[in-house]
Design a protein around this motif. Structure first.
Motif, PDB file in Angstrom:
ATOM      1  N   LEU A  10       2.283  85.166  94.383  1.00 41.17           N
ATOM      2  CA  LEU A  10       3.669  84.832  93.237  1.00 41.17           C
ATOM      3  C   LEU A  10       3.417  83.302  93.140  1.00 41.17           C
ATOM      4  O   LEU A  10       2.053  82.803  94.343  1.00 41.17           O
ATOM      5  CB  LEU A  10       4.638  84.631  94.694  1.00 41.17           C
ATOM      6  N   GLN A  11       3.971  83.200  92.815  1.00 42.60           N
ATOM      7  CA  GLN A  11       4.260  81.439  91.979  1.00 42.60           C
ATOM      8  C   GLN A  11       5.643  80.844  91.893  1.00 42.60           C
ATOM      9  O   GLN A  11       6.211  81.851  91.664  1.00 42.60           O
ATOM     10  CB  GLN A  11       3.769  80.835  90.521  1.00 42.60           C
ATOM     11  N   LEU A  12       6.697  80.206  92.712  1.00 42.04           N
ATOM     12  CA  LEU A  12       7.423  79.857  93.092  1.00 42.04           C
ATOM     13  C   LEU A  12       8.212  78.378  92.922  1.00 42.04           C
ATOM     14  O   LEU A  12       7.380  77.569  92.832  1.00 42.04           O
ATOM     15  CB  LEU A  12       7.761  79.989  95.130  1.00 42.04           C
ATOM     16  N   ILE A  13       9.317  77.853  92.869  1.00 45.77           N
ATOM     17  CA  ILE A  13       9.925  76.944  91.976  1.00 45.77           C
ATOM     18  C   ILE A  13      10.945  77.030  92.572  1.00 45.77           C
ATOM     19  O   ILE A  13      11.912  77.647  92.781  1.00 45.77           O
ATOM     20  CB  ILE A  13       9.601  76.950  90.809  1.00 45.77           C
ATOM     21  N   ALA A  63      12.041  91.195  95.025  1.00 47.34           N
ATOM     22  CA  ALA A  63      12.194  90.079  93.658  1.00 47.34           C
ATOM     23  C   ALA A  63      10.894  90.741  92.971  1.00 47.34           C
ATOM     24  O   ALA A  63      10.204  90.823  92.410  1.00 47.34           O
ATOM     25  CB  ALA A  63      12.352  89.055  93.485  1.00 47.34           C
ATOM     26  N   ALA A  64       9.771  90.242  94.734  1.00 45.83           N
ATOM     27  CA  ALA A  64       8.869  90.632  94.060  1.00 45.83           C
ATOM     28  C   ALA A  64       8.549  92.054  93.942  1.00 45.83           C
ATOM     29  O   ALA A  64       7.212  91.848  93.331  1.00 45.83           O
ATOM     30  CB  ALA A  64       7.337  90.041  95.548  1.00 45.83           C
ATOM     31  N   LEU A  65       8.670  93.254  94.619  1.00 46.76           N
ATOM     32  CA  LEU A  65       8.239  94.678  94.690  1.00 46.76           C
ATOM     33  C   LEU A  65       9.391  95.008  93.388  1.00 46.76           C
ATOM     34  O   LEU A  65       8.125  95.918  92.785  1.00 46.76           O
ATOM     35  CB  LEU A  65       8.971  94.948  95.552  1.00 46.76           C
ATOM     36  N   VAL A  80      10.194  82.910  90.354  1.00 44.31           N
ATOM     37  CA  VAL A  80       9.724  83.519  90.777  1.00 44.31           C
ATOM     38  C   VAL A  80       8.938  84.360  89.580  1.00 44.31           C
ATOM     39  O   VAL A  80       8.830  84.476  88.712  1.00 44.31           O
ATOM     40  CB  VAL A  80      10.454  84.729  91.853  1.00 44.31           C
ATOM     41  N   LYS A  81       7.666  83.874  90.135  1.00 47.12           N
ATOM     42  CA  LYS A  81       6.714  84.673  89.213  1.00 47.12           C
ATOM     43  C   LYS A  81       5.670  85.889  89.926  1.00 47.12           C
ATOM     44  O   LYS A  81       5.012  84.754  90.354  1.00 47.12           O
ATOM     45  CB  LYS A  81       5.690  83.811  88.211  1.00 47.12           C
ATOM     46  N   VAL A  82       5.479  86.547  89.359  1.00 48.56           N
ATOM     47  CA  VAL A  82       4.449  87.744  90.019  1.00 48.56           C
ATOM     48  C   VAL A  82       3.746  87.462  89.110  1.00 48.56           C
ATOM     49  O   VAL A  82       3.259  88.495  88.322  1.00 48.56           O
ATOM     50  CB  VAL A  82       5.388  88.753  89.679  1.00 48.56           C
TER      51      VAL A  82
END
Length: 309
Positions: free
Chosen positions: A149-152, A217-219, A241-243
């Motif tokens: 993931l990438q997270l802000i 959210a990732a799932l 969140v970016k998966v």
């Protein structure tokens, strides 16, 4: 890997102490001391790496890790050579202990090179690799949910902060390919921001209850997309969140993703079996197992008594 490199460095160090290494090695110099007395050659460094690692394994080592390992080798070789230049080391070369140690280490080095040479032509065919994969699908079934993931992270308390979070989310969805830059610009978690918000492979099932919304959210989020809604943690933090990638529990890993690793493992197994066969042949030929029956104390006593006579 570290163990193999350590052994080879010791052997090369002993070769350096003979004063012959600079005459044997040639080509590009990767390190030279200010007084030009200590030199380390690229050929020497490559020798250590290539003798300690299988080519397939070498390909999988990250560039930064390999670079660091090479620098460690260069430093160790330079140290050995610097020691060999000292007057004390020159005197030691004439001692019986030095000559005995050098002879033993030469036998050890030759044994390693001999065994490696005997198995250098071992190959694993695509058919063998695919057969192993097909017969062991259970071993390639994912046991955990993993996501990249990438997270802000954004503050989410006041109306102003909530409006800002919505604005950054909209910008992230429109510019998903620049998500890392946006993380560096906006994320309140500066440690994460410095890395573009990247988590690396994240075991989702091991996330604590506080981070369950990120796990969900990732799932549920599509790969290579920004999750369409803000993920709120504890009522005071919003996360965008970016998966980038996810591997779900129960999925069978694709053959192409594990093909190289399977080939490497099968090759190591074949090498081990062949070397064991060679070792057994030598042990049998020279009756080396009879050493286990030696009574060393009695033998030493008998020898001493014979010498007195």
């Amino acid at each position: 890997m570290k163990k193999a490199l350590a052994g080879l460095l010791i052997l090369l160090g002993l070769v350096s102490c003979t004063g012959d290494s600079n005459r044997v090695a040639s080509g590009d110099v990767v390190y030279e001391s200010k007084d030009k007395k200590v030199k380390v050659f690229k050929e020497e460094v490559d020798f250590v790496i290539n003798q300690s690692m299988d080519p397939e394994m070498l390909e999988q080592v990250p560039k930064e890790q390999l670079e660091a390992q090479k620098k460690a080798i260069i430093k160790q070789l330079a140290f050995y050579k610097a020691i060999a230049l000292s007057p004390e080391a020159a005197k030691l070369k004439a001692t019986k202990d030095y000559k005995l140690a050098l002879g033993l280490q030469e036998d050890t080095l030759l044994t390693g090179l001999f065994l490696k040479d005997k198995v250098k032509d071992i190959k694993i065919s695509d058919e063998e690799t695919k057969k192993f994969y097909d017969e062991n699908k259970a071993a390639f079934t994912r046991q955990d949910n993993i996501a990249d993931l990438q997270l802000i992270y954004l503050p989410y308390r006041s109306d102003e902060e909530k409006a800002q979070a919505d604005k950054v989310l909209a910008e992230a969805k429109q510019n998903k390919d620049k998500f890392g830059d946006l993380a560096k610009q906006y994320s309140a978690d500066k440690t994460s921001a410095a890395n573009g918000g990247a988590t690396g492979p994240l075991p989702l099932d091991k996330l604590g209850a506080n981070f369950a919304p990120i796990r969900d959210a990732a799932l549920n989020g599509p790969v290579n997309e920004v999750v369409p809604s803000l993920v709120v943690l504890g009522g005071d933090t919003a996360v965008i969140v970016k998966v980038n990638k996810k591997e779900l529990k129960g999925e069978v890993v694709k053959y192409d993703d594990v093909k190289k690793n399977i080939a490497f493992q099968l090759k190591q197994k074949k090498i081990g079996e062949e070397q064991a066969k060679i070792e057994k042949e030598i042990v049998d030929k020279y009756d080396l197992n009879s050493i286990d029956q030696l009574k060393l104390e009695e033998a030493a006593t008998d020898k001493a008594a014979a010498e007195k006579k």
